[in-house]
Design a protein around this motif. Structure first.
Motif, PDB file in Angstrom:
ATOM      1  N   PRO A  84       0.829  -1.208   0.000  1.00 37.17           N
ATOM      2  CA  PRO A  84       0.000   0.000   0.000  1.00 37.17           C
ATOM      3  C   PRO A  84       0.869   1.266   0.000  1.00 37.17           C
ATOM      4  CG  PRO A  84      -0.736  -1.543   1.690  1.00 37.17           C
ATOM      5  CD  PRO A  84       0.575  -2.055   1.174  1.00 37.17           C
ATOM      6  N   CYS A  85       0.380   2.294  -0.673  1.00 41.74           N
ATOM      7  CA  CYS A  85       1.066   3.587  -0.647  1.00 41.74           C
ATOM      8  C   CYS A  85       0.935   4.194   0.751  1.00 41.74           C
ATOM      9  CB  CYS A  85       0.482   4.527  -1.704  1.00 41.74           C
ATOM     10  SG  CYS A  85      -1.160   5.188  -1.293  1.00 41.74           S
ATOM     11  N   GLY A  86       1.598   5.294   0.991  1.00 41.23           N
ATOM     12  CA  GLY A  86       1.556   5.941   2.297  1.00 41.23           C
ATOM     13  C   GLY A  86       0.170   6.389   2.715  1.00 41.23           C
ATOM     14  N   VAL A  87      -0.589   6.925   1.783  1.00 43.89           N
ATOM     15  CA  VAL A  87      -1.947   7.381   2.104  1.00 43.89           C
ATOM     16  C   VAL A  87      -2.808   6.185   2.502  1.00 43.89           C
ATOM     17  CG1 VAL A  87      -4.034   8.454   1.159  1.00 43.89           C
ATOM     18  CG2 VAL A  87      -1.790   9.421   0.631  1.00 43.89           C
ATOM     19  N   CYS A  88      -2.700   5.085   1.758  1.00 44.68           N
ATOM     20  CA  CYS A  88      -3.489   3.892   2.096  1.00 44.68           C
ATOM     21  C   CYS A  88      -3.069   3.317   3.438  1.00 44.68           C
ATOM     22  CB  CYS A  88      -3.360   2.841   0.996  1.00 44.68           C
ATOM     23  SG  CYS A  88      -4.267   3.292  -0.498  1.00 44.68           S
ATOM     24  N   ARG A  89      -1.777   3.370   3.741  1.00 40.20           N
ATOM     25  CA  ARG A  89      -1.319   2.883   5.039  1.00 40.20           C
ATOM     26  C   ARG A  89      -1.964   3.691   6.161  1.00 40.20           C
ATOM     27  NH1 ARG A  89       4.968   0.967   4.149  1.00 40.20           N
ATOM     28  NH2 ARG A  89       4.631   0.256   2.023  1.00 40.20           N
ATOM     29  N   GLN A  90      -2.072   4.990   5.968  1.00 37.87           N
ATOM     30  CA  GLN A  90      -2.695   5.834   6.990  1.00 37.87           C
ATOM     31  C   GLN A  90      -4.180   5.518   7.127  1.00 37.87           C
ATOM     32  OE1 GLN A  90      -0.859   8.034   9.014  1.00 37.87           O
ATOM     33  NE2 GLN A  90      -2.759   7.971  10.189  1.00 37.87           N
ATOM     34  N   VAL A  91      -4.863   5.260   6.021  1.00 39.17           N
ATOM     35  CA  VAL A  91      -6.284   4.914   6.077  1.00 39.17           C
ATOM     36  C   VAL A  91      -6.467   3.545   6.740  1.00 39.17           C
ATOM     37  CG1 VAL A  91      -8.353   4.426   4.698  1.00 39.17           C
ATOM     38  CG2 VAL A  91      -6.907   6.384   4.130  1.00 39.17           C
ATOM     39  N   ILE A  92      -5.602   2.594   6.404  1.00 37.36           N
ATOM     40  CA  ILE A  92      -5.658   1.287   7.080  1.00 37.36           C
ATOM     41  C   ILE A  92      -5.458   1.484   8.575  1.00 37.36           C
ATOM     42  CG2 ILE A  92      -4.499  -0.936   7.365  1.00 37.36           C
ATOM     43  CD1 ILE A  92      -3.874  -0.769   4.294  1.00 37.36           C
TER      44      ILE A  92
END
Length: 134
Positions: A84-92
């Motif tokens: 996952p990209c950084g933004v997706c990691r934050q959403v996860i």
């Protein structure tokens, strides 16, 4: 649902990716706290900024249907492996602090991670609560 079944759903979602510019397909599938399954694919837009990653597509579908906790998420893509990209990691992190994150090349070739593995020292809702105490 076991890991292989979830990865299969992510692989199926990957086939639906709308990627006319990068040609980089990503699929995701997740299991929520109430044991529902949601899938997502990446969706590109010509101006790129409004592009949505597969992980966030699946998560936002779950949230919009009332499931706000992620237990497990599987991610597959055109590179081996696709993280996952950084933004997706934050959403996860927001919806799956204790989620199992499966990064897969196939149903038989995958590794499991936690959000702390992928996003150490993350920022979350509790940090906002701590700021209010000052």
């Amino acid at each position: 649902m076991n890991n292989k079944e979830l990865i299969k759903k992510a692989l199926d979602a990957k086939k639906r990716a709308y990627v006319p510019y990068s040609h980089f397909h990503v699929g995701a599938a997740l299991i929520t706290g109430d044991d529902k399954v949601y899938t997502g694919c990446n969706i590109e837009i010509a101006s790129y900024s409004p592009t949505l990653c597969a992980e966030r597509t699946a998560i936002f579908k779950a949230i919009s249907e009332g499931s706000t906790e992620i237990k497990t998420i599987a991610v597959v893509g055109d590179s081996n492996p696709t993280f996952p990209c950084g933004v997706c990691r934050q959403v996860i992190r927001e919806f799956g602090k204790n989620a199992k994150i499966i990064i897969a090349n196939s149903e038989d070739d995958y590794k499991e991670y936690t959000i702390d593995d992928l996003l150490p020292h993350s920022f979350g809702p509790e940090d906002l609560d701590n700021a209010k105490k000052d």
